[in-house]
Design an enzyme around this catalytic site. Structure first.
Site, PDB file in Angstrom:
ATOM      1  CE1 TYR A  64      23.245  56.897  24.530  1.00 36.33           C
ATOM      2  CE2 TYR A  64      22.020  58.199  25.839  1.00 36.33           C
ATOM      3  CZ  TYR A  64      23.095  57.999  24.772  1.00 36.33           C
ATOM      4  OH  TYR A  64      23.318  58.895  23.618  1.00 36.33           O
ATOM      5  CD  GLU A 116      26.955  57.839  22.721  1.00 41.06           C
ATOM      6  OE1 GLU A 116      27.357  56.997  21.745  1.00 41.06           O
ATOM      7  OE2 GLU A 116      25.309  57.915  21.976  1.00 41.06           O
TER       8      GLU A 116
END
Ligand code: GDP
Ligand code: MN
Length: 401
Positions: A119, A207
């Site tokens: 992530y 993101e």
């Protein structure tokens, strides 16, 4: 402003960020050529909506199948089949709410063989006034869940704008992800490119979930979610052109044409207020008396009659609005302008719900006179408290009737 995944990836590609090759498809007929432009032998077919959680999402229509909004196709035929199943259907994910979002665009991408999923996100940290990186080895899943159950697995740091991005930042990312050797080098390169893209395009949030290591040892962005700072859009015409209004709340799109600060909420009382502080206070006091606001609306300081008329029309067109509260403290804003705008709007579109108006300040007498002479069914109020009580009472009476 938000953009689609395929747009974000194309933008990141311009900055040299490694993303898989892909082709967006807007019509089922175009799936054929899209598949041919890609190498395969595995294709990923991805629903494009402004919401995450697509992989685990579910379509409302049974004919769309139950494989979610992101599907791995093992043949060109299967890829075309998935495109047909998704286009025009409504995808419900944890982020769309129950109503879901219609899939009007699909992205077909060369499939990647995944070794590890990470992530990585970037945002403007208002506390430090710097661009912050958030990195975790726990990719591909809900980061809020990781933050809750394994906060130690999330590494955060920010970049001082005075020095800009430096090799040490890349090393931090590599360390957080447990990468060494060539992969650490790739992480350094990626960190620098992402930072340049973020600052260069005035992003508010970026993101990448998941950021992957492929089975042949390449770092690659498999998903990309980007939002931009609206106040900087004027200097990025290329970004502004990516806007997809079908993804946005129709009332908010209309309001933005008039430069109104308008946000749709889920209550029943429409509010027209000047000044963000007064708008907040108005929403609070409506809550205090047991109802909820249908919107936040700050018509601003020097609003014209046209602007007020547009604002009022947006409120009255909302089927959730069961009553309207106009609360104006005229400083720069003149009460007579507000009154004239309200009257014009009602003449144009009618008024089927109770309206309470509280005016105070500059030209208040003229404003009240305009409303009184209009023949409109307006309940006038003296102060904020009185106004909130009156609109809540009127809405409840109407519902009981
Ligand atoms: P999201 O569910 O909206 O976050 O959409 P993503 O783009 O993140 O896709 C969901 C999941 O599908 C990812 O977390 C991956 O596990 C998987 N996925 C996406 N692209 C590929 C791919 O090229 N190959 C493989 N094997 N899985 C993929
Ligand atoms: Mn994702």
């Amino acid at each position: 402003m938000n953009i689609h995944e395929y747009q974000a990836k194309s933008l990141l590609r311009e900055f040299g960020v490694p993303v898989p090759n892909g082709v967006p498809v807007l019509k089922a007929e175009d799936a054929e050529t899209a598949v041919k432009q890609l190498r395969g032998p595995v294709w990923v077919v991805k629903s494009q909506i402004h919401a995450g959680g697509r992989g685990k999402g579910k379509f409302k229509e049974p004919e769309a199948g139950d494989k979610g909004g992101v599907r791995l196709a093992r043949s060109a035929d299967e890829a075309r089949q998935f495109v047909r199943e998704m286009l025009g259907k409504t995808l419900v994910t944890v982020q769309t709410g129950e109503a879901g979002k219609q899939v009007n665009r699909v992205y077909i991408e060369d499939g990647s063989l995944i070794d590890r999923e990470f992530y990585l996100s970037m945002l403007v940290d208002r506390t430090t006034a710097q661009v912050a990186f958030v990195v975790s080895t726990e990719g591909g899943m809900d980061i809020e869940e990781v933050a809750h159950s394994h906060p130690e697995k999330i590494v955060t740091f920010s970049v001082d704008p005075a020095t800009g991005i430096m090799p040490l930042h890349g090393r931090r990312v590599a360390k957080a992800l447990g990468l060494s050797g060539d992969l650490a080098k790739q992480a350094g390169d990626l960190t620098e490119k992402l930072y340049r893209a973020f600052v260069g395009k005035d992003m508010a949030m970026l993101e990448i979930n998941p950021l992957i290591v492929t089975q042949d040892g390449k770092l690659r962005c498999l998903d990309a979610k980007v939002s931009f700072d609206d106040n900087a859009l004027f200097r990025h015409q290329d970004v502004a052109a990516l806007r997809d209004e079908t993804e946005e709340d129709a009332k908010e799109v209309e309001a933005s044409k008039y430069d109104l600060n308008y946000i749709t909420l889920d209550g029943t009382i429409g509010c027209m207020v000047n000044g963000a502080g007064l708008a907040m206070a108005t929403m609070d006091i409506i809550k205090l008396y047991g109802e909820s606001p249908a919107n936040f609306l700050d018509v601003g300081g020097g609003a014209t009659k046209e602007k007020v008329t547009a604002a009022f029309k947006i409120i009255t067109a909302d089927p959730n609005v069961k009553g309207i509260l106009v609360n104006i403290f005229g400083g720069i804003m003149r009460c007579d302008v507000i009154a004239a705008g309200v009257v014009t709007a009602v003449r144009d579109v009618g008024l089927t719900v109770p309206l309470v108006v509280r005016l105070e300040g500059t030209n208040v007498e003229q404003g009240k006179e305009i409303l009184a002479e209009s023949g409109l069914n307006v309940v006038s109020a003296d102060d904020l408290d009185d106004a909130a009580q009156k609109i809540v009472k009127a809405v409840r009476q109407q519902e009981a009737a």
